[in-house]
Design an enzyme around this catalytic site. Structure first.
Site, short mmCIF file in Angstrom:
data_model
loop_
_atom_site.label_atom_id
_atom_site.label_comp_id
_atom_site.label_asym_id
_atom_site.label_seq_id
_atom_site.Cartn_x
_atom_site.Cartn_y
_atom_site.Cartn_z
N TYR A 1 -2.05 -1.19 10.59
CA TYR A 1 -2.00 -1.34 9.13
C TYR A 1 -0.66 -0.84 8.60
CZ TYR A 1 -3.85 -1.05 4.29
OH TYR A 1 -4.08 -1.18 2.95
N SER B 1 0.87 -1.18 0.00
CA SER B 1 0.00 0.00 0.00
C SER B 1 0.91 1.22 0.00
CB SER B 1 -0.84 -0.02 1.28
OG SER B 1 -1.40 1.25 1.55
N1 LIG Z 1 -8.69 -0.40 -0.82
C1 LIG Z 1 -7.63 0.34 -0.70
O1 LIG Z 1 -7.70 1.59 -0.67
C2 LIG Z 1 -6.27 -0.27 -0.62
C3 LIG Z 1 -5.16 0.56 -0.81
C4 LIG Z 1 -3.88 0.00 -0.74
C5 LIG Z 1 -3.75 -1.34 -0.48
N2 LIG Z 1 -4.85 -2.12 -0.30
C6 LIG Z 1 -4.63 -3.53 -0.01
O2 LIG Z 1 -5.27 -4.31 -0.98
C7 LIG Z 1 -5.56 -5.60 -0.43
C8 LIG Z 1 -6.99 -5.97 -0.77
O3 LIG Z 1 -7.83 -5.03 -0.10
P1 LIG Z 1 -9.23 -4.55 -0.71
O4 LIG Z 1 -9.23 -3.09 -0.75
O5 LIG Z 1 -9.55 -5.33 -1.96
O6 LIG Z 1 -10.17 -4.96 0.51
P2 LIG Z 1 -11.50 -5.83 0.56
O7 LIG Z 1 -12.06 -5.66 1.92
O8 LIG Z 1 -12.35 -5.53 -0.63
O9 LIG Z 1 -10.93 -7.29 0.37
C9 LIG Z 1 -10.10 -7.89 1.34
C10 LIG Z 1 -10.00 -9.35 1.04
O10 LIG Z 1 -9.26 -9.95 2.12
C11 LIG Z 1 -9.92 -11.15 2.46
N3 LIG Z 1 -9.67 -11.48 3.87
C12 LIG Z 1 -9.87 -10.68 4.94
N4 LIG Z 1 -9.60 -11.36 6.08
C13 LIG Z 1 -9.22 -12.62 5.70
C14 LIG Z 1 -8.82 -13.80 6.41
N5 LIG Z 1 -8.76 -13.84 7.75
N6 LIG Z 1 -8.51 -14.90 5.68
C15 LIG Z 1 -8.59 -14.89 4.32
N7 LIG Z 1 -8.97 -13.81 3.60
C16 LIG Z 1 -9.28 -12.70 4.29
C17 LIG Z 1 -11.39 -10.86 2.23
O11 LIG Z 1 -12.11 -12.06 2.07
C18 LIG Z 1 -11.35 -10.04 0.95
O12 LIG Z 1 -11.37 -10.87 -0.18
C19 LIG Z 1 -5.26 -5.49 1.08
O13 LIG Z 1 -4.02 -6.06 1.35
C20 LIG Z 1 -5.23 -3.99 1.31
O14 LIG Z 1 -4.44 -3.65 2.41
C21 LIG Z 1 -6.10 -1.62 -0.37
#
Ligand SMILES: NC(=O)c1ccc[n+]([C@@H]2O[C@H](COP(=O)([O-])OP(=O)(O)OC[C@H]3O[C@@H](n4cnc5c(N)ncnc54)[C@H](O)[C@@H]3O)[C@@H](O)[C@H]2O)c1
Length: 192
Positions: free
Chosen positions: A87, A74
């Site tokens: 985080y 991120s």
């Molecule tokens: N959305 C943002 O702004 C953003 C920005 C930078 C990085 N990210 C990173 O992107 C990645 C995906 O996030 P997202 O935005 O798609 O979020 P999201 O909430 O849409 O998806 C998160 C995913 O993680 C899975 N997950 C959560 N807990 C779990 C567990 N205990 N076991 C297995 N799976 C689990 C969920 O099932 C889901 O598929 C993360 O690592 C997040 O930190 C997101």
């Protein structure tokens, strides 16, 4: 599977060519109010689980002399933001893990990289708007503009497909010399 079940992951053998560490959660609160159980849960899911998955995948990748590890970090792997201690800590740790794996994997044809998006249009962002509004004491409809896009020169959220394309590049044949890197997709946030 539940990736916070680290005991099960320690026994895992993962026969894959490409591993994308993506699962993540968010919690927004000042350090003094941050529940230690939440801190532990976030570190387990977002740092220890990626370590265990990489550990489970590397022997198969080494055997074939080819592998791609892509860690969804991120902007918070490179920069901090207030109220996101767990985080930010987990993502900074993931950066170190990714670089270490890059050094160890190089002679075996395995690359390891991070992707570093700013705020992406996903449920993870939607779910934190309420907490961000309460913690920053602003209305919910101002959170995207006043908190999430403040540092971004381009004033919009990243789309999930854009992150997917970057991951596809890192997994593909043109990225053989890319390793130990952190690819920002942050609308210019880190240009400041
Ligand atoms: N959305 C943002 O702004 C953003 C920005 C930078 C990085 N990210 C990173 O992107 C990645 C995906 O996030 P997202 O935005 O798609 O979020 P999201 O909430 O849409 O998806 C998160 C995913 O993680 C899975 N997950 C959560 N807990 C779990 C567990 N205990 N076991 C297995 N799976 C689990 C969920 O099932 C889901 O598929 C993360 O690592 C997040 O930190 C997101």
């Amino acid at each position: 599977m539940d990736l916070s079940d680290t005991a099960a992951l320690a026994e895992l053998s993962l026969d894959v060519d490409i591993l994308v560490n993506n699962a993540g959660i968010q919690k927004v609160a000042p350090v003094q109010d941050f529940d230690p159980a939440d801190f532990h849960r976030i570190l387990t899911l977002m740092l220890e689980a990626p370590f265990l998955l990489i550990r489970a995948a590397l022997p198969h990748m080494y055997e074939r002399g080819w592998g791609r590890i892509i860690n969804v970090s991120s902007i918070h792997g490179l920069r901090a933001s207030a109220y996101k201690s767990a985080y930010v800590t987990a993502k900074h740790g993931l950066e170190g893990l990714s670089k270490t794996v890059a050094l160890e994997g190089a002679e075996h044809g395995v690359t390891s990289n991070c992707v570093n998006p700013s705020y992406v249009h996903t449920p993870l962002v939607d779910k934190q708007i309420k907490d961000q509004a309460a913690t920053h004491r602003i209305p919910e409809d101002q959170v995207i503009e006043k908190i999430m896009l403040t540092e971004s020169a381009i004033k919009r959220l990243v789309e999930p497909e854009e992150v997917g394309e970057l991951i596809a590049f890192l997994a593909g044949p043109s990225a053989g010399m890319v390793t130990g890197a952190s690819y920002t997709m942050d609308g210019g946030w880190t240009a400041f």
